[in-house]
Scaffold this active site. Structure first.
Site, PDB file in Angstrom:
ATOM      1  N   LYS A  34       0.831  -1.215   0.000  1.00  0.00           N
ATOM      2  CA  LYS A  34       0.000   0.000   0.000  1.00  0.00           C
ATOM      3  C   LYS A  34       0.865   1.265   0.000  1.00  0.00           C
ATOM      4  O   LYS A  34       0.625   2.192  -0.761  1.00  0.00           O
ATOM      5  CB  LYS A  34      -0.920   0.026   1.236  1.00  0.00           C
ATOM      6  CG  LYS A  34      -1.871  -1.153   1.340  1.00  0.00           C
ATOM      7  CD  LYS A  34      -2.834  -1.022   2.525  1.00  0.00           C
ATOM      8  CE  LYS A  34      -2.182  -1.028   3.891  1.00  0.00           C
ATOM      9  NZ  LYS A  34      -1.602  -2.323   4.280  1.00  0.00           N
ATOM     10  N   ARG A  79      -9.567   1.131   9.094  1.00  0.00           N
ATOM     11  CA  ARG A  79      -9.196  -0.231   9.468  1.00  0.00           C
ATOM     12  C   ARG A  79     -10.304  -0.937  10.222  1.00  0.00           C
ATOM     13  O   ARG A  79     -10.134  -2.093  10.606  1.00  0.00           O
ATOM     14  CB  ARG A  79      -7.944  -0.185  10.343  1.00  0.00           C
ATOM     15  CG  ARG A  79      -6.645  -0.516   9.580  1.00  0.00           C
ATOM     16  CD  ARG A  79      -5.513  -0.402  10.563  1.00  0.00           C
ATOM     17  NE  ARG A  79      -4.332  -1.120  10.219  1.00  0.00           N
ATOM     18  CZ  ARG A  79      -3.270  -0.577   9.627  1.00  0.00           C
ATOM     19  NH1 ARG A  79      -3.282   0.657   9.225  1.00  0.00           N
ATOM     20  NH2 ARG A  79      -2.191  -1.308   9.435  1.00  0.00           N
ATOM     21  N   ARG A 131      11.746  -6.536   4.404  1.00  0.00           N
ATOM     22  CA  ARG A 131      11.665  -5.125   4.809  1.00  0.00           C
ATOM     23  C   ARG A 131      12.439  -4.899   6.105  1.00  0.00           C
ATOM     24  O   ARG A 131      13.168  -3.933   6.239  1.00  0.00           O
ATOM     25  CB  ARG A 131      10.183  -4.732   4.978  1.00  0.00           C
ATOM     26  CG  ARG A 131       9.962  -3.263   5.292  1.00  0.00           C
ATOM     27  CD  ARG A 131       8.543  -2.832   4.988  1.00  0.00           C
ATOM     28  NE  ARG A 131       7.606  -3.101   6.066  1.00  0.00           N
ATOM     29  CZ  ARG A 131       6.302  -2.831   6.017  1.00  0.00           C
ATOM     30  NH1 ARG A 131       5.767  -2.320   4.926  1.00  0.00           N
ATOM     31  NH2 ARG A 131       5.518  -3.080   7.037  1.00  0.00           N
ATOM     32  N   ARG A 161      11.070  -1.523  11.869  1.00  0.00           N
ATOM     33  CA  ARG A 161       9.895  -1.305  12.717  1.00  0.00           C
ATOM     34  C   ARG A 161       9.777  -2.434  13.739  1.00  0.00           C
ATOM     35  O   ARG A 161       9.993  -3.595  13.413  1.00  0.00           O
ATOM     36  CB  ARG A 161       8.639  -1.298  11.838  1.00  0.00           C
ATOM     37  CG  ARG A 161       8.489  -0.059  11.015  1.00  0.00           C
ATOM     38  CD  ARG A 161       7.410  -0.184   9.955  1.00  0.00           C
ATOM     39  NE  ARG A 161       6.144  -0.717  10.448  1.00  0.00           N
ATOM     40  CZ  ARG A 161       5.022  -0.705   9.740  1.00  0.00           C
ATOM     41  NH1 ARG A 161       5.013  -0.194   8.517  1.00  0.00           N
ATOM     42  NH2 ARG A 161       3.922  -1.199  10.239  1.00  0.00           N
ATOM     43  N   ARG A 208      -1.026  -9.072  13.322  1.00  0.00           N
ATOM     44  CA  ARG A 208      -1.587  -8.009  12.468  1.00  0.00           C
ATOM     45  C   ARG A 208      -2.483  -8.605  11.372  1.00  0.00           C
ATOM     46  O   ARG A 208      -3.487  -7.998  10.996  1.00  0.00           O
ATOM     47  CB  ARG A 208      -0.450  -7.177  11.848  1.00  0.00           C
ATOM     48  CG  ARG A 208       0.283  -6.325  12.902  1.00  0.00           C
ATOM     49  CD  ARG A 208       1.684  -5.915  12.455  1.00  0.00           C
ATOM     50  NE  ARG A 208       1.681  -4.965  11.367  1.00  0.00           N
ATOM     51  CZ  ARG A 208       2.730  -4.764  10.556  1.00  0.00           C
ATOM     52  NH1 ARG A 208       3.838  -5.473  10.703  1.00  0.00           N
ATOM     53  NH2 ARG A 208       2.662  -3.861   9.618  1.00  0.00           N
TER      54      ARG A 208
HETATM   55  P1  AMP Z   1       0.778   0.530   9.184  1.00  0.00           P
HETATM   56  O1  AMP Z   1       2.022   1.344   9.008  1.00  0.00           O
HETATM   57  O2  AMP Z   1      -0.377   1.008   8.334  1.00  0.00           O
HETATM   58  O3  AMP Z   1       1.020  -0.947   9.057  1.00  0.00           O
HETATM   59  O4  AMP Z   1       0.297   0.782  10.697  1.00  0.00           O
HETATM   60  C1  AMP Z   1       1.103   0.399  11.782  1.00  0.00           C
HETATM   61  C2  AMP Z   1       0.276   0.300  13.040  1.00  0.00           C
HETATM   62  O5  AMP Z   1      -0.314   1.585  13.345  1.00  0.00           O
HETATM   63  C3  AMP Z   1      -0.922  -0.647  12.982  1.00  0.00           C
HETATM   64  O6  AMP Z   1      -0.551  -2.001  13.210  1.00  0.00           O
HETATM   65  C4  AMP Z   1      -1.788  -0.081  14.093  1.00  0.00           C
HETATM   66  O7  AMP Z   1      -1.262  -0.413  15.373  1.00  0.00           O
HETATM   67  C5  AMP Z   1      -1.611   1.420  13.918  1.00  0.00           C
HETATM   68  N1  AMP Z   1      -2.602   1.986  12.973  1.00  0.00           N
HETATM   69  C6  AMP Z   1      -2.337   2.536  11.762  1.00  0.00           C
HETATM   70  N2  AMP Z   1      -3.475   2.962  11.172  1.00  0.00           N
HETATM   71  C7  AMP Z   1      -4.471   2.651  12.024  1.00  0.00           C
HETATM   72  C8  AMP Z   1      -5.896   2.803  11.986  1.00  0.00           C
HETATM   73  N3  AMP Z   1      -6.501   3.355  10.933  1.00  0.00           N
HETATM   74  N4  AMP Z   1      -6.595   2.369  13.057  1.00  0.00           N
HETATM   75  C9  AMP Z   1      -6.000   1.810  14.130  1.00  0.00           C
HETATM   76  N5  AMP Z   1      -4.686   1.628  14.235  1.00  0.00           N
HETATM   77  C10 AMP Z   1      -3.916   2.044  13.191  1.00  0.00           C
END
Ligand code: AMP
Length: 204
Positions: A13, A88, A127, A136, A147
């Site tokens: 994404k 989400r 990654r 990360r 996740r």
């Molecule tokens: P990502 O970089 O999109 O994989 O997001 C990393 C982490 O941020 C996720 O595993 C969640 O803990 C948190 N996070 C990101 N976006 C959201 C969202 N829209 N709602 C809830 N938690 C989020």
């Protein structure tokens, strides 16, 4: 044009959102990046969310909806935006609909990037290796498993919401990065249209 990129962690994404931003001037809004910036800054919000992110859980809908509402009101989103990592949950999707409706705007397309689980584990491992010391905390096999469970239980139910609105497009996220970009452009009616069929290079 306002777009949502959906898909499990590691689906690509972020990569595709960055390409769309560069080519078409739509602003990439990654809620994961926003939260990681809050953690890095040591703000109260960052302190509140760090353990949640590291564990692979979701930050509360209230926090996320407020964050996105403030962000899309900014001038750099005027030409449109690409949401990467939001919504989400069904509650987030409904709140987004309501907030956009108030300003007479809407989501034009939702692109769901489909990638096999085994490939997701490979990608996250790569990654993490490439990031080295700055990897990360949630990019490891155990947290990815968590996740993915969260994605299936809480995020995948958002898909029928957008399917019912007729804006959902499925993208084969197993294809090469360039091919995925072409599929997305085709779905959005931008660029070169639908993805051409790939032909194997000589000797492959
Ligand atoms: P990502 O970089 O999109 O994989 O997001 C990393 C982490 O941020 C996720 O595993 C969640 O803990 C948190 N996070 C990101 N976006 C959201 C969202 N829209 N709602 C809830 N938690 C989020």
């Amino acid at each position: 044009m306002n777009i949502i990129l959906l898909g499990p962690p590691g689906a690509g994404k972020g990569t595709q959102a960055a390409r769309l931003e560069e080519s078409y001037g739509l602003k990439q809004l990654s809620t994961g990046d926003m939260l990681r910036a809050a953690v890095a800054s040591g703000s109260d919000l960052g302190k509140e969310v760090q353990a949640i992110i590291d564990a692979g859980d979701l930050v509360s809908d209230d926090i996320m909806v407020r964050m996105i509402e403030q962000r899309i009101a900014q001038d750099d989103c005027a030409k449109g935006f690409i949401l990467d990592g939001f919504p989400r949950t069904e509650a987030q999707a409904e709140a987004l609909d309501t907030m956009l409706g108030k300003s007479g705007s809407k989501i034009d397309a939702v692109l769901v990037m489909e990638v096999d689980e085994e490939e997701l584990f490979n990608r996250i491992e790569t990654r993490a290796k490439e990031a080295g010391d700055s990897a990360r905390a949630d990019d490891n096999a155990e947290t990815l498993r968590k996740r993915l469970g969260v994605y299936k239980e809480q995020t995948a139910p958002v898909l029928p919401f957008y399917e019912a609105k007729g804006v959902l497009h499925k993208i084969d996220g197993m294809a090469s990065m360039d091919d995925v970009t072409r599929q997305i452009e085709g779905a959005l009616g931008l660029g070169g249209g639908p993805a051409p069929r790939q032909t194997a290079a000589p000797g492959m």
